[in-house]
Design a protein around this motif. Structure first.
Motif, short mmCIF file in Angstrom:
data_model
loop_
_atom_site.label_atom_id
_atom_site.label_comp_id
_atom_site.label_asym_id
_atom_site.label_seq_id
_atom_site.Cartn_x
_atom_site.Cartn_y
_atom_site.Cartn_z
N GLU A 49 30.15 44.23 38.32
CA GLU A 49 31.40 43.46 38.19
C GLU A 49 31.24 42.04 38.71
O GLU A 49 31.82 41.10 38.14
N ALA A 53 31.91 38.96 36.21
CA ALA A 53 32.92 37.94 36.51
C ALA A 53 32.32 36.55 36.44
O ALA A 53 32.94 35.61 35.92
N GLU A 57 33.63 33.21 34.37
CA GLU A 57 34.24 32.17 35.19
C GLU A 57 33.38 30.91 35.24
O GLU A 57 33.90 29.79 35.31
N GLN A 109 37.21 41.86 27.17
CA GLN A 109 38.43 41.24 27.69
C GLN A 109 38.13 39.85 28.26
O GLN A 109 38.84 38.88 27.99
N GLN A 110 37.05 39.75 29.04
CA GLN A 110 36.69 38.48 29.64
C GLN A 110 36.26 37.46 28.58
O GLN A 110 36.54 36.27 28.70
N PHE A 113 39.33 35.94 27.40
CA PHE A 113 39.83 34.92 28.31
C PHE A 113 39.19 33.56 28.00
O PHE A 113 39.86 32.53 27.93
N THR A 136 43.07 36.97 38.11
CA THR A 136 41.88 37.83 38.06
C THR A 136 41.16 37.85 39.40
O THR A 136 40.66 38.90 39.81
N ASP A 137 41.09 36.72 40.09
CA ASP A 137 40.46 36.72 41.41
C ASP A 137 41.30 37.52 42.40
O ASP A 137 40.76 38.21 43.27
N GLN A 139 43.09 40.10 41.63
CA GLN A 139 42.84 41.51 41.32
C GLN A 139 41.52 42.00 41.91
O GLN A 139 41.38 43.17 42.27
N GLN A 188 50.52 40.76 37.22
CA GLN A 188 49.18 41.07 36.72
C GLN A 188 48.29 41.66 37.80
O GLN A 188 47.44 42.51 37.53
N GLU A 189 48.51 41.22 39.04
CA GLU A 189 47.70 41.73 40.15
C GLU A 189 48.02 43.18 40.48
O GLU A 189 47.16 43.90 40.98
#
Length: 229
Positions: A49, A53, A57, A109-110, A113, A136-137, A139, A188-189
């Protein structure tokens, strides 16, 4: 028999799926016992993960350097590039020592984004970037805390320490933009994702392709964790 055993171990060291929608998962199950401590499914998933990420990002940070309309958003982009490059080096180092296979692409999904932000223009990009990354961060923080407090592997623990510092820094610079829409962020979180699990899981790498490396900026103020690296 040796080939079959290798295939079995290899499949254990890359997740079939990530996220809260795992079916019949056993995150505390030990899948390897390296010298640095037992490695669980949750440990393996965390390393994957962190890598995943960074794979979305980091390019968003590059996007911010070109598309931001405010200095604060550009600064946030610089932090994203620097922090994610440092974490990428740590995750690749840890994965190499632990025998974990890492993705070279973010999850579907990413990828969505990145595509959405790439289509944004002007101030819409600034607002969407700040809000999406802050969500997202935010989460990801509970996952970091959970792994940090439960892992028995010293490499994973060091990676969690580094991830905690960098993700908190990213949250802070995103908030300093003054553009975070907390009415969107907070739900969202706290709301579990409703996407199919395969949308949340990065595809495994292609064996014939070189590993993607996120290059740190020339003026980087960060370095890989000495414990991991």
């Amino acid at each position: 028999m040796g080939g079959a055993l290798s295939l079995t171990l290899g499949s254990l060291l890359y997740p079939a799926m990530l996220g809260v929608q795992k079916v019949g998962s056993a995150p505390e199950r030990v899948i390897a016992t390296p010298a640095t401590g037992p490695l669980t499914e949750a440990d393996r998933d965390f390393v994957v993960e962190v890598r995943s990420a960074g794979l979305w990002e980091y390019p968003v940070g590059q996007m911010a350097l070109k598309k931001a309309t405010t200095k604060a958003v550009k600064i946030a982009g610089e932090h994203l590039i620097d922090g994610r490059a440092s974490l990428d080096a740590d995750s690749r180092e840890a994965a190499g020592k632990l025998g974990i296979t890492l993705p070279d692409q973010p999850s579907p999904q990413q990828q969505g984004f990145v595509a959405g932000l790439n289509a944004d223009r002007g101030k819409q990009f600034d607002t969407d970037m700040a809000t999406l990354l802050r969500a997202t961060d935010g989460q990801f923080l509970p996952t970091i805390a959970s792994v940090r407090t439960t892992t028995r592997n010293s490499l994973v623990r060091a990676l969690a320490d580094q991830a905690n510092d960098i993700v908190l820094d990213h949250i802070a610079v995103l908030e300093k933009t003054g553009l975070v829409d907390f009415d969107q962020v907070l739900p969202q979180e706290t709301t579990p994702p409703t996407l199919p699990a395969q949308e949340l899981t990065p595809p495994p790498p292609v064996a014939t392709q070189p590993q993607v490396v996120l290059t740190p900026p020339a003026n980087s103020t960060l370095s890989p964790s000495p414990t991991v690296g």
